[in-house]
Design a protein around this motif. Structure first.
Motif, short mmCIF file in Angstrom:
data_model
loop_
_atom_site.label_atom_id
_atom_site.label_comp_id
_atom_site.label_asym_id
_atom_site.label_seq_id
_atom_site.Cartn_x
_atom_site.Cartn_y
_atom_site.Cartn_z
N MET A 1 0.84 -1.19 0.00
CA MET A 1 0.00 0.00 0.00
C MET A 1 0.88 1.24 0.00
N ARG A 2 0.48 2.24 -0.75
CA ARG A 2 1.22 3.50 -0.77
C ARG A 2 0.24 4.66 -0.71
N SER A 3 0.69 5.74 -0.11
CA SER A 3 -0.13 6.95 -0.06
C SER A 3 -0.36 7.47 -1.47
N TYR A 4 -1.49 8.11 -1.65
CA TYR A 4 -1.85 8.60 -2.98
C TYR A 4 -2.45 10.00 -2.86
N THR A 5 -2.02 10.86 -3.77
CA THR A 5 -2.56 12.21 -3.86
C THR A 5 -2.98 12.48 -5.30
N ILE A 6 -4.17 12.98 -5.49
CA ILE A 6 -4.64 13.31 -6.84
C ILE A 6 -3.90 14.56 -7.31
N ASP A 7 -3.27 14.48 -8.47
CA ASP A 7 -2.52 15.60 -9.03
C ASP A 7 -2.59 15.51 -10.55
N ILE A 8 -3.67 16.04 -11.12
CA ILE A 8 -3.91 15.95 -12.56
C ILE A 8 -3.08 17.00 -13.28
N PRO A 9 -2.29 16.61 -14.28
CA PRO A 9 -1.51 17.60 -15.03
C PRO A 9 -2.40 18.63 -15.70
N GLN A 10 -1.94 19.86 -15.77
CA GLN A 10 -2.72 20.94 -16.37
C GLN A 10 -3.07 20.65 -17.82
N ARG A 11 -2.20 19.94 -18.51
CA ARG A 11 -2.47 19.64 -19.92
C ARG A 11 -3.76 18.83 -20.09
N GLU A 12 -4.10 18.02 -19.07
CA GLU A 12 -5.34 17.25 -19.14
C GLU A 12 -6.55 18.18 -19.02
N ILE A 13 -6.46 19.17 -18.19
CA ILE A 13 -7.55 20.14 -18.04
C ILE A 13 -7.67 20.98 -19.31
N ASP A 14 -6.55 21.39 -19.87
CA ASP A 14 -6.56 22.17 -21.11
C ASP A 14 -7.16 21.36 -22.25
N ASP A 15 -6.81 20.09 -22.32
CA ASP A 15 -7.35 19.23 -23.37
C ASP A 15 -8.86 19.08 -23.23
N LEU A 16 -9.34 18.93 -22.00
CA LEU A 16 -10.79 18.84 -21.76
C LEU A 16 -11.48 20.09 -22.26
N ARG A 17 -10.95 21.25 -21.91
CA ARG A 17 -11.60 22.50 -22.34
C ARG A 17 -11.58 22.65 -23.85
N ARG A 18 -10.52 22.22 -24.48
CA ARG A 18 -10.47 22.28 -25.95
C ARG A 18 -11.55 21.38 -26.56
N ARG A 19 -11.65 20.19 -26.05
CA ARG A 19 -12.65 19.25 -26.58
C ARG A 19 -14.07 19.78 -26.37
N LEU A 20 -14.31 20.37 -25.20
CA LEU A 20 -15.63 20.94 -24.95
C LEU A 20 -15.93 22.08 -25.91
N ALA A 21 -14.94 22.90 -26.19
CA ALA A 21 -15.14 24.03 -27.11
C ALA A 21 -15.41 23.56 -28.53
N GLU A 22 -14.90 22.38 -28.89
CA GLU A 22 -15.03 21.89 -30.26
C GLU A 22 -16.13 20.84 -30.42
N THR A 23 -17.03 20.77 -29.45
CA THR A 23 -18.11 19.78 -29.50
C THR A 23 -18.96 19.95 -30.76
N ARG A 24 -19.25 18.85 -31.40
CA ARG A 24 -20.17 18.83 -32.54
C ARG A 24 -21.55 18.43 -31.98
N TRP A 25 -22.46 19.40 -31.95
CA TRP A 25 -23.74 19.20 -31.29
C TRP A 25 -24.80 18.68 -32.26
N PRO A 26 -25.71 17.81 -31.80
CA PRO A 26 -26.84 17.42 -32.63
C PRO A 26 -27.87 18.54 -32.71
N GLU A 27 -28.79 18.44 -33.64
CA GLU A 27 -29.89 19.41 -33.72
C GLU A 27 -30.75 19.31 -32.47
N GLU A 28 -31.22 20.46 -32.02
CA GLU A 28 -32.05 20.45 -30.81
C GLU A 28 -33.40 19.81 -31.05
N GLY A 29 -33.99 20.07 -32.21
CA GLY A 29 -35.29 19.50 -32.50
C GLY A 29 -36.38 20.02 -31.57
#
Length: 386
Positions: A1-29
């Motif tokens: 067993m080892r201690s664990y701390t969550i430490d997400i690299p900033q590049r992962e957050i930046d990639d998420l925001r990029r993907r969200l900005a480039e979402t291809r949305w369906p028609e609302e209908g």
């Protein structure tokens, strides 16, 4: 067993925001509300909040407030929170989340469970709390091999509690956590002191005499179970048969993962117009993030395939027991949960019920929706075991 701390690299957050900005949305209908799935208008607004306003670093700090560890059991990584009570005689408690939940569901209940004295409660009800992430889910990371059904997870939990030095403990959960908690009682009866669940599935027994005893409230509960089977169980049948195909969309598209998970919170909580009637927007997104950042939005579905008997016409039958455990059982029923158990049927599949409480609010994710009720019920169960 080892201690664990969550430490997400900033590049992962930046990639998420990029993907969200480039979402291809369906028609609302035409506006059909939630009857055909997550509405486009609602999801666009939520995704934009996720991209521009949601603060992952604050959520990360909130998660890291509690001690976390990582270990390997049976070839799989297992992440878990482990918070010991200041009360020396506290009862060990292992809480198992379901799908699509995570240990983030329990953040608000850890402190009152481990330190009731500081929250105006009875110190004799204190618990040492262990909250693992099921292999293939969230911070435990993707699975390296198939075959992690509920029984295999149960064996891993028994080993985890052995490694932690807990000789007698309580098992608690809902959804997959219900299955795993009951199976712990069956697999490890010498060490499981009690089983508490906030979800119980009860099917009709097939005996006409039992049906004749059901009152209007019971018939309404039976109707909810039928509605779940007809309208809300599509996810189950998909994951139990073709989990890998949907995994590509859930792993590549954050909006795809968001819609997939958000719909469960709408359908299974005590919500009216949107999931945020039941849980906060930030709580919802933190739960989604634990799937997105770890690449487990898809692999978490593998347990459905590995555990389901696809030859049975009732595909969810394993969730209905029976559960012939020998230790005391507690059941908390929340009005917004889609599976409302009927007590007459419950007593036939779970013979050791010592506590049964029904609440007029809350739903499937009880610890997140109604943390006070959740804590109160577990504290009462501690008294029932004493």
């Amino acid at each position: 067993m080892r201690s664990y701390t969550i430490d997400i690299p900033q590049r992962e957050i930046d990639d998420l925001r990029r993907r969200l900005a480039e979402t291809r949305w369906p028609e609302e209908g035409r506006d059909t509300g939630w009857s055909r799935g997550a509405p486009v208008g609602y999801l666009k607004e939520l995704a934009e909040y996720w991209r521009t306003s949601y603060d992952w670093r604050a959520a990360e700090a909130r998660l890291n407030k509690f001690p976390q560890f990582m270990t390997e059991i049976d070839g799989a990584n297992v992440h878990f929170f482990h918070v010991r009570s200041p009360e020396p005689d506290a009862t060990p408690l292992i809480i198992t989340h379901g799908w699509p939940s995570s240990p983030a569901e329990f953040l608000e209940v850890i402190e009152p469970l481990t330190n009731p004295r500081a929250h105006g409660g009875d110190p004799s009800t204190a618990y040492h709390v262990v909250i693992p992430s099921i292999p293939g889910f969230g911070l435990s990371g993707p699975l390296k091999e198939p075959g992690w059904d509920a029984t295999r997870v149960t064996r891993a939990w028994a080993e985890l509690m052995r490694r932690l030095g807990y000789d007698r403990y309580v098992a608690q959960g809902a959804d997959w956590g219900m299955r795993i908690s009951f199976q712990l009682g069956l697999l490890d009866p010498e060490h499981v002191k009690g089983v508490h669940v906030n979800m119980l599935v009860t099917f009709p027994t097939g005996d006409p005499a039992d049906m004749a005893q059901l009152g209007p409230d019971d018939m309404a509960k039976l109707g909810k179970l039928m509605y779940f089977d007809q309208e809300l169980s599509g996810y189950f049948k998909l994951l139990a048969t073709r989990p890998r195909s949907i995994a590509y969309a859930l792993t590549d598209s954050p909006v795809g993962a968001l819609a997939w998970i958000v719909e469960r919170f709408q359908d299974w909580t005590d919500a009216e117009k949107s999931p945020e009637d039941a849980v906060s927007r930030d709580q919802l997104l933190t739960n989604v993030m634990l799937y997105w950042l770890t690449g487990t939005a898809g692999t978490s579905g593998e347990i459905y395939y590995d555990d389901t008997d696809r030859t049975d016409p009732i595909i969810v039958k394993k969730f209905g027991g029976p559960w012939p455990i020998t230790m005391p059982a507690g059941v908390a029923v929340y009005a917004g949960d889609p599976g409302q158990p009927i007590r007459l049927f419950a007593d036939k599949i779970l013979p050791t019920i010592v506590q049964w409480n029904e609440y007029d609010r809350g739903g499937h994710f009880a610890a997140m929706e109604e943390p006070d009720l959740y804590v109160k019920d577990l504290q009462a169960f501690a008294h029932a075991l004493s």
